[in-house]
Design a protein around this motif. Sequence first.
Motif, PDB file in Angstrom:
ATOM      1  N   GLU A  17       4.865  13.853   6.857  1.00 42.63           N
ATOM      2  CA  GLU A  17       4.209  12.812   7.406  1.00 42.63           C
ATOM      3  C   GLU A  17       4.178  11.571   6.508  1.00 42.63           C
ATOM      4  O   GLU A  17       4.515  10.396   6.843  1.00 42.63           O
ATOM      5  CB  GLU A  17       2.831  13.066   7.725  1.00 42.63           C
ATOM      6  N   GLN A  18       3.933  11.870   4.983  1.00 51.23           N
ATOM      7  CA  GLN A  18       4.021  10.729   4.228  1.00 51.23           C
ATOM      8  C   GLN A  18       5.310   9.931   3.890  1.00 51.23           C
ATOM      9  O   GLN A  18       5.492   8.809   3.909  1.00 51.23           O
ATOM     10  CB  GLN A  18       3.394  11.424   2.904  1.00 51.23           C
TER      11      GLN A  18
ATOM     12  N   MET B 285       2.240  17.545   5.893  1.00 52.60           N
ATOM     13  CA  MET B 285       1.762  16.542   5.443  1.00 52.60           C
ATOM     14  C   MET B 285       2.645  15.643   4.470  1.00 52.60           C
ATOM     15  O   MET B 285       2.659  14.509   4.517  1.00 52.60           O
ATOM     16  CB  MET B 285       0.364  16.785   4.311  1.00 52.60           C
TER      17      MET B 285
ATOM     18  N   THR C  68       0.834  -1.185   0.101  1.00 52.89           N
ATOM     19  CA  THR C  68       0.205   0.097  -0.124  1.00 52.89           C
ATOM     20  C   THR C  68       0.776   1.249  -0.056  1.00 52.89           C
ATOM     21  O   THR C  68       0.557   2.009  -0.882  1.00 52.89           O
ATOM     22  CB  THR C  68      -0.979  -0.179   1.267  1.00 52.89           C
ATOM     23  N   PRO C  69       1.702   1.443   0.697  1.00 51.86           N
ATOM     24  CA  PRO C  69       2.599   2.654   1.019  1.00 51.86           C
ATOM     25  C   PRO C  69       3.160   3.174  -0.500  1.00 51.86           C
ATOM     26  O   PRO C  69       3.120   4.365  -0.841  1.00 51.86           O
ATOM     27  CB  PRO C  69       3.602   2.300   2.005  1.00 51.86           C
TER      28      PRO C  69
ATOM     29  N   PRO D  16       1.527   7.861  -5.249  1.00 50.94           N
ATOM     30  CA  PRO D  16       0.490   8.832  -6.036  1.00 50.94           C
ATOM     31  C   PRO D  16      -0.066   9.786  -5.112  1.00 50.94           C
ATOM     32  O   PRO D  16      -0.614  11.039  -5.295  1.00 50.94           O
ATOM     33  CB  PRO D  16      -0.859   7.972  -6.252  1.00 50.94           C
ATOM     34  N   PHE D  17      -0.094   9.733  -3.618  1.00 47.75           N
ATOM     35  CA  PHE D  17      -0.700  10.539  -2.972  1.00 47.75           C
ATOM     36  C   PHE D  17       0.386  11.781  -2.627  1.00 47.75           C
ATOM     37  O   PHE D  17      -0.052  13.075  -3.032  1.00 47.75           O
ATOM     38  CB  PHE D  17      -1.003  10.120  -1.505  1.00 47.75           C
TER      39      PHE D  17
ATOM     40  N   ASP E 201      -0.159   3.254  -3.315  1.00 47.82           N
ATOM     41  CA  ASP E 201      -0.950   4.487  -3.182  1.00 47.82           C
ATOM     42  C   ASP E 201      -0.332   5.659  -2.296  1.00 47.82           C
ATOM     43  O   ASP E 201      -0.851   6.863  -2.678  1.00 47.82           O
ATOM     44  CB  ASP E 201      -2.259   3.984  -2.346  1.00 47.82           C
ATOM     45  N   GLY E 202       0.749   5.463  -1.852  1.00 51.11           N
ATOM     46  CA  GLY E 202       1.427   6.417  -0.983  1.00 51.11           C
ATOM     47  C   GLY E 202       2.227   7.395  -2.055  1.00 51.11           C
ATOM     48  O   GLY E 202       1.908   8.668  -1.758  1.00 51.11           O
TER      49      GLY E 202
ATOM     50  N   ARG F 150       9.090   1.334   5.360  1.00 52.03           N
ATOM     51  CA  ARG F 150       7.856   0.504   5.891  1.00 52.03           C
ATOM     52  C   ARG F 150       7.023  -0.016   4.606  1.00 52.03           C
ATOM     53  O   ARG F 150       5.910  -0.551   4.802  1.00 52.03           O
ATOM     54  CB  ARG F 150       6.707   1.574   6.449  1.00 52.03           C
ATOM     55  N   THR F 151       7.931  -0.033   3.582  1.00 48.28           N
ATOM     56  CA  THR F 151       7.380  -0.823   2.379  1.00 48.28           C
ATOM     57  C   THR F 151       7.856  -2.303   2.263  1.00 48.28           C
ATOM     58  O   THR F 151       8.648  -2.662   3.096  1.00 48.28           O
ATOM     59  CB  THR F 151       7.671  -0.108   1.138  1.00 48.28           C
TER      60      THR F 151
ATOM     61  N   TRP G  94      -0.020  13.693  -5.821  1.00 47.26           N
ATOM     62  CA  TRP G  94      -1.044  14.586  -5.906  1.00 47.26           C
ATOM     63  C   TRP G  94      -0.497  16.063  -4.938  1.00 47.26           C
ATOM     64  O   TRP G  94      -0.789  17.266  -5.411  1.00 47.26           O
ATOM     65  CB  TRP G  94      -2.150  14.277  -5.336  1.00 47.26           C
TER      66      TRP G  94
ATOM     67  N   ARG H  97       7.854  10.179   6.272  1.00 53.38           N
ATOM     68  CA  ARG H  97       8.041   9.227   7.460  1.00 53.38           C
ATOM     69  C   ARG H  97       7.107   7.951   7.413  1.00 53.38           C
ATOM     70  O   ARG H  97       7.771   7.060   7.795  1.00 53.38           O
ATOM     71  CB  ARG H  97       7.425  10.156   8.460  1.00 53.38           C
ATOM     72  N   ASN H  98       6.109   7.876   6.864  1.00 50.23           N
ATOM     73  CA  ASN H  98       5.298   6.648   6.926  1.00 50.23           C
ATOM     74  C   ASN H  98       5.334   5.747   5.672  1.00 50.23           C
ATOM     75  O   ASN H  98       5.047   4.447   5.618  1.00 50.23           O
ATOM     76  CB  ASN H  98       3.708   6.914   7.011  1.00 50.23           C
ATOM     77  N   ILE H  99       6.206   6.009   4.628  1.00 47.95           N
ATOM     78  CA  ILE H  99       6.543   5.377   3.515  1.00 47.95           C
ATOM     79  C   ILE H  99       7.922   4.832   3.554  1.00 47.95           C
ATOM     80  O   ILE H  99       8.282   3.597   3.519  1.00 47.95           O
ATOM     81  CB  ILE H  99       6.385   6.066   2.416  1.00 47.95           C
TER      82      ILE H  99
END
Lengths: 331, 192, 804, 425
Positions: free
Chosen positions: D380-381, D377, D349-350, D356-357, D353-354, D388-389, D360, D383-385
């Motif tokens: 934060e994106q 934001m 998912t990250p 493309p997020f 979909d991350g 963690r993939t 955007w 940091r979480n990608i």
Amino acid sequence: MSDFAIDILLILVKLGLIFAVLLTGAAYLVLAERRVLGRIQRRYGPNRVGPFGMMQPLADAVKLLTKEDFIPAQADKPIFFVAPGLAAVTALLAFAVVPFSPPITLFGREVPMVVCDLNIGVLYFLGLSSLAVYGIALGGWASNSKYALLGGIRGLAQLISYELAMGLSLVPVVLMAGSFSLTDIVLAQNPVPFALLNPVAFLVFLISTAAESKRIPFDIPEAENELVAGFHTEYSGMRFGLFFVGEYINMMILGSMITVFFLGGWIGPVLPPIVWFFAKVMAVAFVFIWMRGTLPRLRYDQLMHFGWKFLIPVSLINVIVTGALLLWLKG
Amino acid sequence: MAEGIDVYKRRYGQNPKSLWRDLKGTVEPFYVTLRNMFKKPVTYQYPEEKRTPYPRYRARIVLTRDPEGGERCVACYLCSAACPVDCISMQSSEDENGRRYAAWFRINFSRCIYCGLCAEACPTLAIQMTPFYEFSGRDPLKMVYEKEDLLIADGGKDNEYNFYKHAGIGVANPRGGNEDEYGPVDVRSNLP
Amino acid sequence: MPILTIDNQQIEVLKGTNVLEAAKGLGIVIPHFCYHEALGAVGACRLCAMNFVEGPVKGIQMACMIEAKDEMVITTTDQASQEMRARVIEWLMMYHPHDCPVCDEGGECQLQDMTIAGGHDIRRYGGKKRTYSNQDLGPFICHEMNRCIQCYRCVRTYQDYCGGTDFGVLGTNQRVYFGRFRDGRLESPFSGNIVDACPTGVFTDRTFRYRTRYWDIEEAPSVCPHCSLGCAVIPGGRFRELQRVRGGVNKQTNGFFICDRARFGGGYGNHPERPRVPRVDGAQTTWPEALRALRKRITDLVARHGPGAVAFLGSPRASLEANYLLDSWAASLGSRRIAFDSHWQHDRSARVAAGKLGPRAASLEDIRCSDFILMIGVDPLNEAPMLALAVRQAVRRGVRLAVIDPRPVTLPCAAAHLPLAPEALPDVLEALAGGDIRRLGRREAVLLEGILEQLRAAERPVLIGGPDLLGAAGIERLLDTARLLASEHRPCKVMTVLAGPNSFGCGVLARQGPDFEAILNGMLAGEIKALVCLESDPMTGSSDPARTGMALGKLELLAALDYLPTAAAHHAHLFLPTTAVPESAGVYVNNEGRMLLFSSAMDPGTPISVSGGGDHPPRTFLPATPGSEPRPAWATLGHLQGRRLSLRDIRQAIEMEHPNFAGLSSLTTGGEGKRIADISPPPETAPEIPFPHSEGEGTLRLYAMEDFAGSGELAGYASALAPLRPTPFVMLGALDAKQRSLSDGQQVRLRSELGGVGVALRVVPDLPAGIALVPRLRGTALESYVPGRGHYDCQILSEDEEKT
Amino acid sequence: MKQHEQVLFKNRSPGETAFLETYRKSGGYQGLEKALTKMSPEQVREEVKKSGLRGRGGAGFATGMKWSFFPADKPGEKYLVCNGDEMEPGTYKDREILMADPHQLVEGMIISAYALQIPVGVIFIRYAYEQCSRNLERAIAEAMEAGLLGKNILKSDFSFELHLHRSAGRYICGEETALLNSLEGVRANPRSKPPFPAQKGIFGKPTNVNNVETFANVQHIIAHGSAWFKNLAFTESGSGTKLYCLSGHLERPECFELPIGISLGAVIEEYGGGVWRGRRFKAALPGGASTPYLTAEHLGVGLDFDPIEKAGSRLGTGAVTVFDETTCMVAATLNLNRFFARESCGWCTPCRDGLPFINWLLEKIENGQGEMGDIDMLREQIRNINGRTFCALAMGAMGPMQSLVDLFEEEIIDHIKKRCCPLKT
């Protein structure tokens, strides 16, 4: 026609009159209460049946009479049937000793305006008000419902507790009047009613009677929001009506008693004595209604606390003080 | 009595003002109620005097239509799930365009308590409350309203909303044809 | 047994457990999508993030991918892991359409739950949404790709677990697409499982489309009655109609999935012609009337002709309780004429299995864990579909599978297939047991040599056989073979596929009792005047329908208790409606002797869709539910004996009378069930009934076989299965076809003792010579060909030949 | 322009490819002969380990170390895989090798196979490298014919067969486990590690995967010794030469073989001919699209694994992409991120979909619709990608992204405040 027969006839006529007056009085007291409460809460109260809602009691009676008479499955039937009657009858009987006017002369006969002027009227009244307990206790017990039972038990405890204070507050009255006869008590209050002479006894009696009649703020046995409808939860139709009427008759009896014991009975200037009497009773009834519209219900422990730890000691002290004063005065 | 005073002392200390306050607090309400007794009641004498309810008053329920005139209700069962007295029942179905709709829809108004939870739950703004409150009858069956009785030819509140134009599954507009969508992906192409 | 700490709570788990499962054991449920107990962890969704504070791995990790180890300290509530989960949900929801109100998954949607649980409430993504086109996936599955969150569960279920090949992943990046190469029906007979597997509404049940919501369904754990495996299913009803069936979980039997026959074949109870009212002599009547009539007629018959004049027929699709009460009723009347299956071969096979299977019985879980499988005379996909899936799980682990069967047994996995004529199968078993292989043909001998070698080398081998081709004698031989192959240290387990969901239980109840053949003879001889059929239809169920029909015609009283509009129910003088499986509670004993409880999910009654004619329900109110007359068979049978019994009482009585069923009354629904104790002594095997065969010119031996959706009694009444029923065909070996110059797909004439029918020809490359096969297809000309009856002599002619 | 010793580009001449004859003349296949005749497999492995050769595919893992994890001495099926799926934007070194001198790879693979005792090898080559695969086909055929490949190579006991596989074309196939899946014929999704390919690779058998350039270096190490190889580098820690692929805003964007450790500034100025059109240097990607940016202050950093890591980036594939002062870094990073988003395999998912997020978000900022909260934001994106993939693809994408928010935050704020791209003319 013998005197005896005439006496009997007179008693029956008086009884009939009292019966009619009491029952209509109780019925209209209900209407009055609802109207007054309505006004206190800034609404009209019942005003749809007849002019000013005057036919409302009739409509209520019809409704109660035509409602289904519902008996719970496991109820103790004989007691269940008897209890409401007991409540109403004990209330009615108390009126036998109430004098509402000095004796009048009718066709040359002196007719006492009391059904029966007992020389122990006070004791009779106290005894009957003790019997009133049976109505609600048995009604609560026989319903075989937890709410009714709880209501009955509460009623029992409350009535017995406040009876003591009530009885004790009447002792100074008897002391002051020197008689157990209600007529004598009334006559003893000319010109100063005992309410002014002994305000402590008056207040204790007023509060105790309010508690005896199970009215707000002392409606613990009914307490809608805890016990649904307390001891008469399971009653419907005319049986409920009897409880209901009993309560209002009771209110009138107690009003009369207050009038007799403390407000000087029929005694008053200008107006005929009977008008005075009824005016005083109505005033007391109004006070009860007013109280209902004003005060919130006590908690059960507060009620017991107040009765046992405050009213009884106060009335005891009052008995001693009044007795001592009378001794000293007459001394 | 002595103990009563003790209790009183424990509760309020030695302050005599407290006793005064309590006495006043007991007597004053009698004045308040007495005063109110002489004020004019606020009651509306209903059948003679009528009150105009506010537009958001919760009374008779209707089913509205979208701006194109289609039924808004998609028979999602959320209103019947939200209803605390279970007075709504329906059967969903699918028409030839793939549109979900209520084959039948029934509200039993003799049970309805007009709480408005159905209207609140409705995701398509189909079910709405109206201020029409003079609504009663003697035959319970006559109070059972079917879809035909409930449907009105209007969008009611939020007139412009059309659920299927936002749903994103291509019923009102072609798939991927809403303004916030890309056209359908061509899965057989790897080209960007 | 590692001990680890999760959110300050310690837990000890089995070695190899992943952290996500360990947390579940503590009641900490972390959102997850791609992880599924049956499908394993793949780490695709990245949702089950936890913070690993101490231990061999550190930092934010996916809990499903990490094996629990000692000294791990893990938090799930810290800010970092919560933020990660919230972001993953946000990413998954970026393109999700705004269509929950029109989505059938709504209410039981894992995505809805996880979105709330994951802490994502407002969509921040303001860009455009990706969309897909949908595919038409046939009559069972609806496809709505826009809702997809790419957890890959569907493809892992369909391809990896169920072995389907026509469905997969297409495309890359955020345009990943799950579907077929082109539109068309999903071909796998396990396709419905993707509905259960999909965490959101991409794949939904088309037969359930827009029918109802999860919260309105009445569900209860039940057992599938379509075959003998006893898979756990959860039927759901609403408005007195079975709305859908979904898979239940029983790790000993089906695991997590079920076949399409179980899922889409639940509609038999809603058959439009279902008889719902008691009938006496064709006229509808009330229950008390009907019960009185039945009791009176039977008493009269017993009085006139003695108790032997009344015979009873139980059923493998009736519950154990009902069968038991029928038995006790017969006993109380003094009649010993009771059989429990009208099909002779099935009856006998069940008795053999019940008597001799013992501790060697293999559950489906045993098969999944086995290391060598030999299937002989069994066609799982048609006879017991979930068996095929269990076998596949073993084969996926690298286990070898050998199939000895004349039929072209199709399986969702690789297998070595040895096509032998049915007559040769018992010899093969004898050879395997005795080790004397030489007397078989050379080619067979070589293959069997290999099989025997692997059988001996394997540690947990399983033999699987079915009664249709092996017969009772063959089943007995299969059990003997297993006994001989097993040693103290090495069990050799057996699975016998039986006919019905309660065949085993009937086998236990029947013991040494008579079989239907004896009752049939009694009826024909006029000794038996009355027959009481409990949820069974001897007209189509027995191996010789024509003879049975004749016998039934001679009866004075035919009483039937059933919930299906069967022929017997139609012709019965006295009919009492019973409740269908989803409407009743009871016990089935599956083919391995496992007692499985099912409970009632709904009440019987005419569906609102019927009484309302599809429109809104009728605006009349009645105190009784229309069509709710059917009563559970056990209740009716108890009533007939004048006994007021609860299910619990009956179960206790069964336990008392048959100690084999010990533990029956303490069973709970939704559990794994309990195997029954062995019977001793095992019943004697009756001699085979020989079927004459005239080896004439061009005569073929025709065997009937089961079909996935066409043969089963219940499946026949389930309208949703119609698309799966094939058109009538006959299978012929390539050589035989060539001899007759027939070609594949050609329309031919099949002539046998049952008459002639026109069917399509399917040429199968390796069918043994001289053998033809037809599926039994109810409702077609092939209905009267009963599998397990032995062979029919037949001729196959081309249409032209027929004319001349 | 200073000439350094050419090792891999020894035989490079424009427009021509060196085949067996030329290759042999320049000393080709001597390494193989030496290895097969004079050295044991352990010795070969030891020599490579001593040389300090680090993987040239991007991760820079020491080849000797990787080989030591391989179960070389265990019998059974094993595979040697060459990763020639060169799709990193800016990287074209493998193409240069295969266009100039394909036999180097063949020989390197044979020696490696000998060292690891592997009987079968596969070269997985990018779909678009059509000429390269033709060259390789010819080189393999020539080697087969010359007895350098196949059974009993150079009459020794060692046999090795080599196959060429052309990728179907996807960036993720460059990830080694996805490459193995792709070779197996299933979807090219990465596999989870562990198990590593050395334990379970193609068809579950031990597999060693190395880059083209890594393999090409092996034969030179064996032929000339590890000491020589180590000396080629400028820095103490580095060893050998590296092919630097220059691209971007340079006067001369070409591929040069230079000693490891040469400074970024020197490469740009001396070999790349300086930033084009006389503009000033703004930033550079030192090792392909998945490495963080370096700025002007890093021009002195030596292009070697460790020093670049100290400067906050990675050497990667050594593909230096230079951006001049007129470049909008938001747009440049968006362009890179679009590439990664498109090339995601769609597994986790990250990444799927991350990315493309983030696209955007960056588009919004670039178009002047950004808000100040978007930077948070974005962080934060990231940091979480990051980390963690499932595989390293999204991590690679987060390299330049992280350095964008770290080094060019001012520029992003500028975009947001001016409500447009400040560098767009």
